[in-house]
Write an enzyme that holds these catalytic residues in place. Structure first.
Site, PDB file in Angstrom:
ATOM      1  N   HIS A 157      20.918  62.970  67.636  1.00 24.36           N
ATOM      2  CA  HIS A 157      21.932  63.888  68.664  1.00 24.36           C
ATOM      3  C   HIS A 157      22.627  63.975  69.209  1.00 24.36           C
ATOM      4  O   HIS A 157      23.827  64.627  69.559  1.00 24.36           O
ATOM      5  CB  HIS A 157      20.562  64.859  69.229  1.00 24.36           C
ATOM      6  CG  HIS A 157      19.465  65.835  68.673  1.00 24.36           C
ATOM      7  ND1 HIS A 157      19.918  66.621  68.033  1.00 24.36           N
ATOM      8  CD2 HIS A 157      18.253  64.854  67.762  1.00 24.36           C
ATOM      9  CE1 HIS A 157      18.008  67.356  67.453  1.00 24.36           C
ATOM     10  NE2 HIS A 157      18.113  65.924  66.562  1.00 24.36           N
ATOM     11  N   ASP A 364      29.858  64.352  74.628  1.00 27.26           N
ATOM     12  CA  ASP A 364      28.612  64.864  73.736  1.00 27.26           C
ATOM     13  C   ASP A 364      28.919  64.730  72.288  1.00 27.26           C
ATOM     14  O   ASP A 364      29.512  65.043  71.747  1.00 27.26           O
ATOM     15  CB  ASP A 364      29.084  66.346  74.742  1.00 27.26           C
ATOM     16  CG  ASP A 364      27.364  66.418  75.283  1.00 27.26           C
ATOM     17  OD1 ASP A 364      26.725  66.479  74.598  1.00 27.26           O
ATOM     18  OD2 ASP A 364      28.046  67.455  76.222  1.00 27.26           O
TER      19      ASP A 364
END
Ligand code: G6P
Length: 482
Positions: A157, A364
């Site tokens: 992720h 991110d």
């Protein structure tokens, strides 16, 4: 197929409870529907004397949720130590914050091995395992050591950084070799995928053919699966949530003033210091914007026992108080700063109330807040997303106002531009982003990965017949930990 999904943090099926982090919140609705078993940490620990790992099992939609107590002796070294003080900083290109001992690494490997043993109780001939995130890089290898021949997939992720940064992680080579026990490895973006393939080629000297790599474990496929959200459902939730008491109180308190919103875990990867500094700069450069816009920043604490997180919390508290002290008035507070979590429902309503969403991480993996902010907007009068070009979401949401979070002046100008953007431009940008969100839903992400995992194995089984007895990989010292 009998799917077993594994992640460190799991979520229970309550829409009105606060949730920490995008992973658990994103997985909940799809895992619930799929009938899979979702296995993760209970957040509690237990000493290692009992024979069987202790799991609390409850129903979750058509499937089940199994929450394990992890071994007390290794939990700190695994979670605060290696996972969040070596891997997390490195994966977010903060090699300067890597701070983990050899014992932390041993604990990380112990917890991966413990989880593998615990998973054996869910093993059936038609089981497929899908392991999530950096907490369990070595779990596939541990399962193979226990004789599991069933398909095992892995999805990261977070970003996967450049080779040189991976090289700063203690035992990086051993860990990446262990990852090749997975049949399918998924990343959020093509850059992450390319960085990983670059490491395999340069540091491990492996040959890669069209995203397929051959190692002593056999073959693994490496591919991109950008995670999405259920945009339609989120939009409905946001429209309803405007009448939620928290949301109505916020709206009333604004007295017609505009609102910018930021919602993040309190984490150094989120660029919170840069963001608050940009607002400070904006009010300095454009004093006319004082009293006409304020920032609501929700920064939910997690991993508070780690020094870097404690330092950040102190730094932010001081910075917000300085900015409020300098720009505030007796009846106006520039930044409302909250250190707690909110439910998805309330967040949806807060996003819809804000004319600007600021999502400005330094790095991110994806950042689902960006997608949720877009989905929550009123189609007739949508807000503007100011998005860091270093968030994975920037690949899809390219009609947001993209910013470099290191360039404070330009970020300040961009936020001011967002505040004055005409309706017609806001709608054009928003519609283009919504079309992308509708095309890449969380349901699609989930089924694409599971299908690809199944296909990968079907292809591989067609080439090489399944090995009857599990063989240790020919040449790699995979287990330095007993
Ligand atoms: C990120 C990670 C997740 C993690 C979440 C919350 O989204 O990718 O794996 O669960 O942060 O972090 P925490 O340490 O509080 O579980």
């Amino acid at each position: 197929m009998n799917l077993v999904v594994v992640s460190n943090r799991v979520a229970r099926g309550k829409a009105n409870e606060p949730m920490t982090g995008g992973l658990a919140a994103a997985l909940l609705p799809v895992v619930e529907k799929s009938g899979a078993i979702w296995v993760g940490s209970s957040g509690r620990v237990r000493d290692g004397t009992q024979k069987e790992p202790f799991a609390e099992i409850e129903a979750l939609g058509a499937g089940a949720l199994a929450m394990l107590d992890l071994p007390a002796a290794h939990y700190g070294g695994y979670y605060e130590g290696f996972a969040n003080s070596a891997l997390w900083p490195a994966l977010h290109s903060r090699a300067d914050l890597i701070n983990a001992s050899q014992d932390d690494y041993l604990s990380y490997r112990e917890v991966n091995a413990f989880m593998a043993r615990a998973l054996m109780r869910f093993l059936k001939p038609d089981t497929a395992f899908w392991i999530q995130d950096y907490h369990f890089l070595a779990l596939g290898a541990e399962l193979r050591d226990l004789g599991v021949t069933q398909p095992i997939g892995f999805f990261l992720h977070t970003p996967w950084p450049a080779r040189a940064i991976v090289g700063g992680v203690p035992h990086h080579r051993e860990l990446v070799e262990a990852m090749l026990a997975y049949d399918l490895i998924g990343f959020q973006t093509q850059d992450d995928c390319d960085n990983f393939l670059g490491y395999l080629a340069s540091d491990l000297g492996l040959a890669i053919d069209n995203g397929v790599v051959t190692s002593p474990y056999g073959t693994s496929r490496i591919a991109v699966f950008p995670i999405g959200i259920d945009a339609e459902k989120f939009a409905q939730q946001a429209a309803k949530a405007v009448s939620h008491p928290d949301v109505s109180r916020l709206r009333r308190s604004l007295n017609g003033e505009k609102l910018a919103i930021g919602v993040d875990r309190l984490d150094y990867s989120k660029g919170l210091v840069n963001r608050i500094t940009a607002f400070d700069r904006m009010w300095t450069l454009h004093p006319a914007l004082k009293r006409t816009v304020s920032l609501l920043q929700i920064a939910t604490p997690s991993r508070g026992a780690i020094e870097a997180y404690g330092n950040l919390q102190n730094e932010l508290a001081k910075l917000v108080s300085d900015v409020n002290g300098r720009h505030g008035e007796v009846d106006w507070t520039p930044i409302r700063y909250l250190n707690k979590g909110y439910s998805q429902t309330v967040l949806a309503g807060l996003y819809r109330t804000a004319q600007v969403g600021v999502v400005t991480p330094l790095q991110d993996g994806m950042n689902l807040v960006a997608k949720e902010y877009v989905a929550a907007q009123n189609p007739a009068d949508p807000g503007v997303l100011v998005l860091s070009k270093f968030a994975g979401a920037a690949n899809e949401l390219d009609t947001a106002l993209l910013v470099n979070p290191h360039d404070i002046d330009s970020m300040a100008q961009t936020i001011a531009t967002a505040l004055s953007m005409p309706l017609i431009e806001r709608r054009m940008r928003w519609e283009a982003m919504m079309a992308k969100l509708r095309a890449g839903t969380i349901q699609g992400w989930f089924s694409d990965f599971v299908e690809a995992l199944q296909d990968t194995r079907d292809d591989l089984d067609a080439i090489e017949p399944p090995v009857a007895e599990p063989q240790p990989p020919a040449s790699w010292p995979l287990r330095s930990v007993g």
